[in-house]
Enzyme design. Structure first.
Site, PDB file in Angstrom:
ATOM      1  N   GLY A 160      -8.953  -7.873   0.709  1.00  0.00           N
ATOM      2  CA  GLY A 160      -7.870  -8.005   1.686  1.00  0.00           C
ATOM      3  C   GLY A 160      -7.408  -9.445   1.841  1.00  0.00           C
TER       4      GLY A 160
ATOM      5  CE  LYS B 182     -20.087 -13.041   8.666  1.00  0.00           C
ATOM      6  NZ  LYS B 182     -20.210 -11.902   9.558  1.00  0.00           N
TER       7      LYS B 182
ATOM      8  NE  ARG C 217      -4.406  -1.244   1.488  1.00  0.00           N
ATOM      9  CZ  ARG C 217      -5.374  -1.685   2.268  1.00  0.00           C
ATOM     10  NH1 ARG C 217      -5.285  -1.555   3.573  1.00  0.00           N
ATOM     11  NH2 ARG C 217      -6.440  -2.233   1.746  1.00  0.00           N
TER      12      ARG C 217
ATOM     13  N   GLY D 225     -13.110  -3.452  -0.026  1.00  0.00           N
ATOM     14  CA  GLY D 225     -14.480  -2.949   0.012  1.00  0.00           C
ATOM     15  C   GLY D 225     -14.743  -1.925  -1.077  1.00  0.00           C
TER      16      GLY D 225
HETATM   17  P1  ADP Z   1     -11.826 -10.622   0.997  1.00  0.00           P
HETATM   18  O1  ADP Z   1     -11.213  -9.969   2.219  1.00  0.00           O
HETATM   19  O2  ADP Z   1     -10.777 -11.008  -0.011  1.00  0.00           O
HETATM   20  O3  ADP Z   1     -12.960  -9.828   0.415  1.00  0.00           O
HETATM   21  P2  ADP Z   1     -13.546 -12.229   2.638  1.00  0.00           P
HETATM   22  O4  ADP Z   1     -13.217 -11.380   3.819  1.00  0.00           O
HETATM   23  O5  ADP Z   1     -14.906 -12.122   2.060  1.00  0.00           O
HETATM   24  O6  ADP Z   1     -12.458 -12.031   1.485  1.00  0.00           O
HETATM   25  O7  ADP Z   1     -13.384 -13.761   3.053  1.00  0.00           O
HETATM   26  C1  ADP Z   1     -12.164 -14.338   3.442  1.00  0.00           C
HETATM   27  C2  ADP Z   1     -12.374 -15.374   4.504  1.00  0.00           C
HETATM   28  O8  ADP Z   1     -13.253 -16.392   4.074  1.00  0.00           O
HETATM   29  C3  ADP Z   1     -11.083 -16.067   4.871  1.00  0.00           C
HETATM   30  O9  ADP Z   1     -10.785 -15.826   6.226  1.00  0.00           O
HETATM   31  C4  ADP Z   1     -11.367 -17.544   4.620  1.00  0.00           C
HETATM   32  O10 ADP Z   1     -10.817 -18.410   5.583  1.00  0.00           O
HETATM   33  C5  ADP Z   1     -12.875 -17.588   4.703  1.00  0.00           C
HETATM   34  N1  ADP Z   1     -13.417 -18.776   4.046  1.00  0.00           N
HETATM   35  C6  ADP Z   1     -13.386 -19.089   2.738  1.00  0.00           C
HETATM   36  N2  ADP Z   1     -13.967 -20.290   2.518  1.00  0.00           N
HETATM   37  C7  ADP Z   1     -14.397 -20.749   3.712  1.00  0.00           C
HETATM   38  C8  ADP Z   1     -15.100 -21.921   4.133  1.00  0.00           C
HETATM   39  N3  ADP Z   1     -15.454 -22.875   3.270  1.00  0.00           N
HETATM   40  N4  ADP Z   1     -15.377 -22.048   5.451  1.00  0.00           N
HETATM   41  C9  ADP Z   1     -15.014 -21.080   6.325  1.00  0.00           C
HETATM   42  N5  ADP Z   1     -14.365 -19.955   5.996  1.00  0.00           N
HETATM   43  C10 ADP Z   1     -14.049 -19.781   4.695  1.00  0.00           C
END
Ligand code: ADP
Ligand code: MG
Length: 401
Positions: free
Chosen positions: A357, A203, A42, A380
């Site tokens: 992230g 989520k 960053r 985000g």
């Molecule tokens: P980003 O920050 O890239 O937008 P998110 O915050 O939406 O991604 O999601 C990342 C998280 O999702 C990670 O901590 C990962 O461990 C979790 N994750 C992905 N697949 C699963 C799963 N099948 N069960 C539980 N957690 C999961």
């Protein structure tokens, strides 16, 4: 003027020379357990704008947030970032101003030398920042002649240093912000088809609007992670103890129904790597999605799903990827995410856009990053930009310049 209809000026289209420039940056780096900087991307990504403005004989006052402090708290000090910036720009002294509202702070800023970069202490130490208090924005504006925003990662926040400042100073977009807007606009406005979106993460609730938008734009949405579990459960598939969002089952059903009218196809895992997230010693196993044992959790996409998703990714002309498709923090469950990353970086002639992230954390150690067309610096912010086509900080730059 930024292309794609954004009526804002960028620093390379203006003459900004010999001025005091208040430069908004996103230096919200993550730290290691030993409190060193885990990844300085960053900071480095702001260097082109910083160097550009310095080369025109401007004096810079950098403004950034760091973490989410509720009040002044030394754990959230930008000191470590200021020291690191000096290492990256050794010819410049970097002075961290403890409190720019104090007499001492004001004096230090007024006495800034040509070979000195001033950095204000974490802007979220001040309530006026997140409240977008006009008085606070005016105080900030009084420090400089010109405002430049290069903090794409914070551009979706309606805060004083993002949307308040442009009311009081001539305002411009920095080079990083320009690149983000141009690259992400390509996806929304005129994507080369087929466009494939890959969505993972824990989520669905945080990504509903994004999915609604992507189904208008994409040919395929490939889903993994906890996100996929909610879709699977909504279709009545037994997902054992897998993470999912009960309160979103209806939303997931709605999305599936809406998709029937679109030409976009949403694909869900056909097999999964299954295990126990609380028992790291337990051996993981691959199961067909209908056969997931009642006491286990889906923690990654399985090999058949990898191959299927990989084949679709290879046909893409545009790819958008956000969200790890498994619990990548545990090495047993990161193969699917690795596979997606390799599939994207080994597909030629494709515009690929990756952000988030955790997504970046999941791939940051690997060698093919330069094969990704654009790695967004905003998690985000990237998702919201794709969803809405603009963001508060971009709109704020519009009406003054
Ligand atoms: P980003 O920050 O890239 O937008 P998110 O915050 O939406 O991604 O999601 C990342 C998280 O999702 C990670 O901590 C990962 O461990 C979790 N994750 C992905 N697949 C699963 C799963 N099948 N069960 C539980 N957690 C999961
Ligand atoms: Mg995340």
């Amino acid at each position: 003027m930024i292309t794609n209809g954004f009526n804002i000026k960028t620093i390379d289209e203006a003459t900004i020379a010999g001025k005091k420039v208040l430069l908004k940056v996103d230096f919200n780096v993550s730290l290691t357990k030993k409190l060193t900087i885990a990844d300085d991307a960053r900071i480095r990504q702001a260097l082109p704008t910083i160097r550009y403005l310095l080369n025109q004989g401007n004096r810079l006052i950098l403004v950034s947030h760091f973490g989410r402090p509720k009040e002044r708290d030394s754990h959230f000090s930008l000191k470590i970032v200021a020291e690191h910036l000096h290492k990256l720009l050794p010819k410049y002294k970097v002075t961290l101003i403890d409190d720019f509202l104090s007499r001492k702070g004001k004096k230090e800023i007024a006495q800034q030398k040509k070979d000195e970069i001033v950095m204000l202490e974490n802007i979220r130490f001040y309530k006026g920042e997140s409240e977008n208090d006009p008085g606070f924005a005016k105080e900030l504006a009084s420090l400089a002649d010109v405002y430049v925003n290069d903090a794409f990662g914070a551009i979706h926040r309606p805060h004083a240093s993002v949307v308040g400042l442009p009311k009081y100073l001539p305002s411009y977009a920095g080079l990083l912000l320009k690149e983000e807007i141009e690259m992400l606009s390509q996806v929304i406005k005129n994507p080369k088809k087929p466009l494939i979106a890959i969505l993972g993460g824990s989520k669905i609730s945080t990504k509903i609007n994004l999915i609604n938008k992507l189904m208008e734009l994409s040919d395929f949405i490939l889903v993994g992670g906890g996100l996929a579990n909610t879709f699977l459960a909504a279709q009545g598939i037994n997902i054992g103890k897998s993470l999912f969002e009960k309160e979103c089952l209806n939303v997931a059903k709605d999305i599936i129904t809406k998709l029937e009218e679109k030409h976009c196809k949403l694909l869900l895992p056909e097999d999964a790597v299954v295990g126990d997230p609380n028992d790291l010693g337990k051996q993981s196993m691959v199961y067909k999605i209908e056969k997931v044992p009642q006491d286990d959790s889906i923690l990654d996409i399985g090999p058949e799903t990898q191959i299927k998703y990989g084949a679709i990714i290879h046909k893409a002309k545009t790819i958008v990827w956000n969200g790890p498709v498994g619990l990548f923090e545990n090495p047993q469950f990161r193969h699917g995410t690795d596979y997606i990353y390799y599939a994207i970086t080994h597909t030629s002639g494709t515009i690929s856009i990756v952000g988030g992230g955790d997504t970046l954390a999941a791939i940051s150690k690997k060698e093919y990053l330069n094969k990704i067309t654009h790695i967004s610096t905003g998690g985000g912010a990237m998702l919201e930009f794709i969803e809405k086509g603009t963001l508060p900080g971009i709109e704020a730059l519009k009406h003054v310049s």
